[in-house]
Design a protein around this motif. Structure first.
Motif, PDB file in Angstrom:
ATOM      1  N   ARG A   1       0.839  -1.206   0.000  1.00 25.06           N
ATOM      2  CA  ARG A   1       0.000   0.000   0.000  1.00 25.06           C
ATOM      3  C   ARG A   1       0.872   1.254   0.000  1.00 25.06           C
ATOM      4  O   ARG A   1       0.552   2.231  -0.673  1.00 25.06           O
TER       5      ARG A   1
ATOM      6  N   CYS B   1      -5.209   5.973   3.821  1.00 29.09           N
ATOM      7  CA  CYS B   1      -5.642   4.637   4.234  1.00 29.09           C
ATOM      8  C   CYS B   1      -4.660   4.017   5.233  1.00 29.09           C
ATOM      9  O   CYS B   1      -3.475   3.873   4.955  1.00 29.09           O
TER      10      CYS B   1
ATOM     11  N   CYS C   1      -9.536   3.482   2.479  1.00 26.26           N
ATOM     12  CA  CYS C   1      -9.823   4.170   1.211  1.00 26.26           C
ATOM     13  C   CYS C   1     -10.887   3.479   0.370  1.00 26.26           C
ATOM     14  O   CYS C   1     -11.578   4.114  -0.404  1.00 26.26           O
ATOM     15  N   GLY C   2     -11.013   2.159   0.482  1.00 20.39           N
ATOM     16  CA  GLY C   2     -12.057   1.449  -0.255  1.00 20.39           C
ATOM     17  C   GLY C   2     -11.789   1.285  -1.750  1.00 20.39           C
ATOM     18  O   GLY C   2     -12.706   1.027  -2.515  1.00 20.39           O
TER      19      GLY C   2
ATOM     20  N   CYS D   1      -5.930  -0.420  -3.813  1.00 26.61           N
ATOM     21  CA  CYS D   1      -5.344  -0.603  -2.486  1.00 26.61           C
ATOM     22  C   CYS D   1      -5.391  -2.069  -2.069  1.00 26.61           C
ATOM     23  O   CYS D   1      -6.462  -2.640  -1.924  1.00 26.61           O
TER      24      CYS D   1
ATOM     25  N   CYS E   1      -7.481  -2.716   1.239  1.00 28.53           N
ATOM     26  CA  CYS E   1      -8.936  -2.623   1.058  1.00 28.53           C
ATOM     27  C   CYS E   1      -9.440  -3.706   0.113  1.00 28.53           C
ATOM     28  O   CYS E   1     -10.520  -4.262   0.313  1.00 28.53           O
TER      29      CYS E   1
HETATM   30 ZN   LIG Z   1      -7.210   1.267   1.311  1.00 24.48          ZN
END
Ligand SMILES: [Zn+2]
Length: 402
Positions: free
Chosen positions: A49, A72, A102-103, A108, A111
């Motif tokens: 990430r 994130c 962050c979704g 990511c 996520c």
């Molecule tokens: Zn994330």
């Protein structure tokens, strides 16, 4: 692998030791004997990430806007001055509550793992519900022809537009006995074939006539390969009926297996996350190859903006509305959803900031898992930043503060 990822923190010049360590050997000893794969992958995902954060889309660059992934796992959720909580969820996993997510599914790795776990649960539930009614489900893989020089944008537009138009074509006007479908977009990249976006489709039938449905699916493939400019080959497509053993199908949603089953080393196509994992592991021969891997990742991010990874048709949502209600969440809601079984440790905001500054988030979780509060204390006091670390005890609740 554990050694590579954990020891990276201790090898670096950036962090001078707070004092000569007598717990040094214990710490390193733990790492050497660490057999818990999930701990190692927490650290790997965290590293991935951090690499991913450096990437801006064209739009973000133009608008001079920071991508959400930069927050994130680091930024504290807006509300109040609450300490961060290290919690245990109902499945025994440890996580931090109160930190932003962050979704971003294609962007990511942290996520994406949560989102894909959620989709796995959703899809295996849907499939199970349908099969328990003794109705059949067909599984098709659709591809389009592309050359290794085609851009991802070109091939992705082609397959997305053509499948949409294909469904609107006259062939589909008559009843095919399909209640609804699940469409999953998968993209891989390889040097030999270039960008290879493809669709995995599930047809949920209103009958159990496997033979008839398979005949129909063969017809679908035949029509698909020559539809518009698809120009594809039958042998590059696939169709079958799902049996009760859906593990092969579900494996497509297993992001960690991309990184655990030796796929990083294999010549099989790169996904955004295997590209990141290779960079994070130093699995490249020179600077040029490293930049190339990063380029592949950033191309994924650029072209998948706003694209869903799993699409469930409205008719299928309606058929299983009761079950679907539980999963009616956006990716952002999925990553922010928490089940707190127990708050194990509170971390004051100044301490949290120092943990982030030293990139210790995954290690704090791992050390807590191994050795509880003592493990975390030994880890943190290894660093000069935490030389004034204190532990407050208030009605059996521990808080780390300075
Ligand atoms: Zn994330």
């Amino acid at each position: 692998m554990a050694q590579i990822f954990d020891n990276q923190y201790f090898r670096t010049e950036r962090y001078k030791l707070a004092k000569p360590l007598d717990n040094d050997t214990v710490l390193v000893g733990h790492i050497m004997h660490q057999t818990d794969i999930s701990s190692v992958y927490k650290t790997l995902l965290h590293r991935m990430r951090n690499i991913a954060k450096k990437n801006y889309t064209l739009k973000e660059t133009k608008e001079n806007r920071k991508p959400r992934i930069q927050f994130c796992g680091y930024a504290v959720n807006a509300n109040l001055n609450q300490p961060i909580k290290l919690c245990r969820n109902d499945k025994g996993g440890l996580f931090f509550n109160g930190v932003a997510n962050c979704g971003g599914y294609w962007r990511c790795p942290v996520c994406a793992l949560k989102i894909s776990e959620n989709k796995k649960e959703l899809l295996s539930g849907l499939i199970g519900a349908h099969q328990s009614k003794d109705l059949s489900i067909g599984f098709l893989t659709l591809t389009v022809r592309h050359s290794k020089f085609d851009t991802l944008k070109k091939t992705l537009d082609k397959i997305s537009n053509n499948y949409r138009k294909f469904q609107q074509s006259r062939f589909w006007k008559s009843d095919k006995g399909i209640i609804g479908q699940v469409k999953t977009l998968e993209i891989t990249y390889s040097d030999n074939n270039g960008w290879h976006p493809h669709l995995h489709i599930l047809y949920f039938y209103n009958n159990s006539d496997g033979k008839q449905n398979e005949k129909f699916q063969k017809e679908v493939l035949k029509r698909w390969v020559s539809f518009r400019d698809n120009n594809s080959l039958i042998k590059a497509q696939n169709q079958k009926m799902l049996t009760n053993d859906i593990s092969d199908y579900m494996a497509k949603y297993d992001i960690t297996s991309e990184m655990t089953k030796g796929q990083i080393k294999s010549s099989k196509g790169l996904t955004p996350f295997t590209a990141l994992a290779k960079i994070a592991c130093g699995d490249y021969s020179d600077e040029f190859e490293k930049r190339r891997l990063y380029g592949i990742y950033s191309c994924y991010v650029e072209q998948t903006q706003g694209k869903h990874f799993v699409n469930i048709s409205n008719s299928l949502r309606k058929e299983y509305s009761e079950f679907m209600a539980e999963f009616n969440k956006t990716d952002e809601e999925i990553v922010n959803e928490v089940t707190i079984d127990e708050v194990l440790l509170k971390i004051s905001l100044p301490i949290w900031k120092l943990i982030c500054k030293n990139d210790l988030q995954p290690l704090v979780l791992n050390k807590y898992k191994e050795n509880g509060l003592e493990g975390v204390y030994n880890l943190l006091t290894y660093f000069r930043d935490f030389k004034d670390l204190e532990i407050e005890i208030d009605s059996n609740q521990f808080t780390l503060l300075i």
